[in-house]
Design an enzyme around this catalytic site. Structure first.
Site, PDB file in Angstrom:
ATOM      1  N   LYS A 105       0.851  -1.198   0.000  1.00  0.00           N
ATOM      2  CA  LYS A 105       0.000   0.000   0.000  1.00  0.00           C
ATOM      3  C   LYS A 105       0.886   1.248   0.000  1.00  0.00           C
ATOM      4  O   LYS A 105       1.930   1.275   0.660  1.00  0.00           O
ATOM      5  CB  LYS A 105      -0.903  -0.025   1.241  1.00  0.00           C
ATOM      6  CG  LYS A 105      -1.976   1.053   1.268  1.00  0.00           C
ATOM      7  CD  LYS A 105      -2.858   0.890   2.503  1.00  0.00           C
ATOM      8  CE  LYS A 105      -3.987   1.915   2.526  1.00  0.00           C
ATOM      9  NZ  LYS A 105      -4.841   1.768   3.731  1.00  0.00           N
ATOM     10  N   SER A 156      -9.733   1.708   2.667  1.00  0.00           N
ATOM     11  CA  SER A 156      -8.842   2.448   1.794  1.00  0.00           C
ATOM     12  C   SER A 156      -7.798   1.590   1.061  1.00  0.00           C
ATOM     13  O   SER A 156      -7.258   2.035   0.047  1.00  0.00           O
ATOM     14  CB  SER A 156      -8.099   3.513   2.601  1.00  0.00           C
ATOM     15  OG  SER A 156      -7.289   2.917   3.585  1.00  0.00           O
ATOM     16  N   SER A 195     -10.015  -0.584   6.807  1.00  0.00           N
ATOM     17  CA  SER A 195      -9.358  -0.397   5.503  1.00  0.00           C
ATOM     18  C   SER A 195      -8.624  -1.609   4.942  1.00  0.00           C
ATOM     19  O   SER A 195      -8.226  -1.583   3.785  1.00  0.00           O
ATOM     20  CB  SER A 195      -8.384   0.778   5.578  1.00  0.00           C
ATOM     21  OG  SER A 195      -9.083   1.986   5.504  1.00  0.00           O
TER      22      SER A 195
END
Lengths: 102, 485
Positions: B77, B152, B176
């Site tokens: 990420k 996210s 997330s």
């Protein structure tokens, strides 16, 4: 509903003032849109007042950690050029910023 | 199997090929790079591919044959620092930022022999549940390109789901990791707060953030947590507790496991098909010998409210560091005054959701409102934590839906922040209480969209989560489905 004095009057957030505190230049449009959205969100959040928390301790952190100490020992750190590598503006071994004192 | 198909395999399957000398890391990585080239144009899951460094990483592997993730391609990420590789949190304010150091989890992955393929798309600064607030544009759900992948960590989840990476790292502040994993039909684990070092994770809400695995099956999640978990003195909230070998929990036996079902998670607003599949999953656990009981978590309804005070408050403080001085963007509009430079840089660099959260967070911390909002939220956080602790006195784990609905359409909630915030309703209590939780695939809607089952555990008892999730997975077929792209 939450308001500053905890009555039933909904508090209107002064987005312009808060943006100043947050060091954020907002346009008039943004201030208007954010004001509406944030008042909706704060209206929803206001349901927290239905919870009786008179005798409840706040939880700022979930772990039972207190002071986490380490040995006071010198270890290698980033070199100056690595530290400054990402700076938008620099001079010698310093970050360069606009004038602070008038 | 032709080597060009290696991208379809799980981590443990690739490891078996390596052990039998039937495949090389060069072949596996090449297979993934070809897959990314073929499908990422449709998905936008990657924001950066480490083209230059991959060859060097492969060369450095020679000495690492016995390491736990030897030659396994991983996607990271974009809020996790990778030395000399652009790391932006999908925000314009950090464009061009190349960290001078590796995050702790990256050091551990390198040491373990993993190959870092590149950085995954995400909501800007992890603010969102749909991956739409990224400055790189939205990631698409591999199961339906008109839909969001969740957020996210939407890029990591979409990449793993679409076989663009073998393993993924995400971060989870209010859901997330788990919500995008559920919406993309893969496994996602949020470890206990303190289990994985946050050193080098660009902070959103420091008392809630935790890095964790996104994988194709439960075994891979255990293999990845084995590598990234453990104490790190550079993160003072990283806990110095013994780290078990999580693969030892992968036993297909949950006889007598005490499983709680909270009644508050099955009322109003929950999609009918989601509800149906969660019900089926609970029956499956029961048929495997688990003892199911209904419980109450009475403060569930207040979790979103408490979270949307605490998380923006911490975020507004953490985002103060983006001021145009040390890294990232500096506005060219203001050259004469430091204050104007701050104001303009932040206005130009932050997207609309980041601005919304900075304003909300600054407001609830500001003089006159601190007690009514922030302190009140911290007290309600205590109540939510106590609710869960009470259940864990009698039960080993709790099962719930991960998300109240399957993946929604791109654009559907973008202009309605409150409705977006409510999509995290089932994942948020876990972060407020600091406990671990895992999401595993448990069904597909009539439209072919994945549904996720969430299992919550006691602090530092990821072992029970792995055990329950593994037993469920071994007795179902959902995790074997892959999107056709």
């Amino acid at each position: 509903m939450v308001s500053k004095d905890n009555n039933n009057k909904k508090s209107e957030i002064d987005v312009g003032y808060v943006a100043k505190l947050a060091r954020l230049a907002l346009t008039a449009d943004e201030i208007k849109r954010l004001g509406k959205q944030l008042n909706d969100i704060l209206g929803y959040i206001g349901k927290l007042n239905n919870v009786d928390t008179a005798k409840v301790q706040p939880t700022s952190h979930v772990l039972p950690l207190k002071n986490v100490e380490r040995t006071d020992k010198v270890v290698p750190s980033l070199r100056i050029e690595e530290t400054l590598k990402n700076a938008p503006l620099k001079e010698n071994s310093f970050f360069k910023v606009p004038k602070v004192i008038e | 199997m032709d080597y060009t198909d290696y991208y379809k395999l799980t981590c443990s399957e690739i490891q078996k090929l390596y052990r039998e000398n039937k495949a090389s890391p060069e072949q596996v990585v090449d297979s993934y790079l070809k897959r990314i080239e073929a499908v990422d144009g449709k998905l936008n899951a990657f924001v950066k591919l480490n083209r230059e460094s991959i060859d060097k990483q492969l060369k450095d592997l020679k000495e690492k044959k016995e390491k736990p993730l030897y030659g396994i391609p991983v996607v990271i990420k974009d809020n996790i620092c990778v030395r000399d590789e652009e790391t932006t949190c999908a925000s314009a304010i950090l464009k061009g930022f190349k960290p001078p150091y590796d995050a702790a989890v990256i050091e551990r992955l390198r040491e373990a022999g993993a190959i870092l393929l590149g950085k995954a798309n995400m909501d800007e600064f992890a603010f969102g549940s749909s991956c739409e607030t990224s400055c790189y544009g939205p990631t698409k759900n591999p199961w339906d390109l008109d839909r969001i992948p969740g957020g996210s960590s939407g890029g990591s989840a979409a990449a793993v789901s679409a076989d663009e990476a073998c393993l993924g790292l995400g971060s989870d502040t209010g859901g997330s990791i788990r919500q995008p994993a559920a919406l993309c039909g893969v496994v996602g684990l949020k470890p206990t707060y303190g289990r994985v070092s946050r050193y080098g994770l660009i902070a959103f809400a420091s008392s809630l953030d935790q890095i964790g695995p996104i994988t194709k099956d439960v075994r891979d999640a255990a293999l990845l947590l084995n590598v990234i978990g453990g104490h790190d003195p550079r993160d003072s909230t990283s806990v110095n507790a013994p780290k078990p070998d999580y693969t030892k929990s992968l036993i297909n036996d949950i006889k007598g496991l005490k499983v709680a079902v909270p009644k508050e998670y099955f009322v109003g607003g929950i999609d009918k098909e989601v509800s149906l599949y969660i019900g089926e999953a609970i029956k499956t656990l029961g048929s495997l010998g688990a003892k199911i009981g209904e419980v109450s978590l009475p403060h569930t309804d207040y979790a979103v409210s408490a979270y949307y005070i605490i998380a923006p408050a911490e975020a507004s403080s953490n985002l103060a560091r983006f001021d145009g001085v040390q890294y990232g963007l500096r506005s060219k509009a203001a050259k004469d005054s430091l204050l104007e430079m701050y104001n303009r840089t932040r206005a130009e660099g932050f997207g609309s959701e980041a601005k919304r959260r900075v304003i909300l967070g600054t407001y609830v911390l500001s003089s006159g409102y601190y007690d009514a909002y922030y302190l009140k939220a911290l007290k309600v956080r205590t109540k939510i934590k106590e609710d869960l602790e009470a259940v864990f006195k009698e039960y080993d784990c709790i099962v719930t839906p991960t998300s109240p609905t399957p993946a929604f359409k791109i654009g559907e909630k973008k202009e309605d922040p409150l409705s977006m915030y409510l999509s995290d309703i089932f994942t948020i209590p876990v972060n407020l209480a600091g406990i671990p939780a895992i999401s595993v695939p448990c069904g597909f809607t009539k439209n072919g969209l994945p549904v996720g089952l969430q299992i919550l555990g006691k602090p530092f008892d990821e072992e029970t989560l792995f055990k329950a999730a593994y037993a469920y997975e071994q007795n179902t077929e959902w995790h074997k489905r892959r999107p056709s792209l």
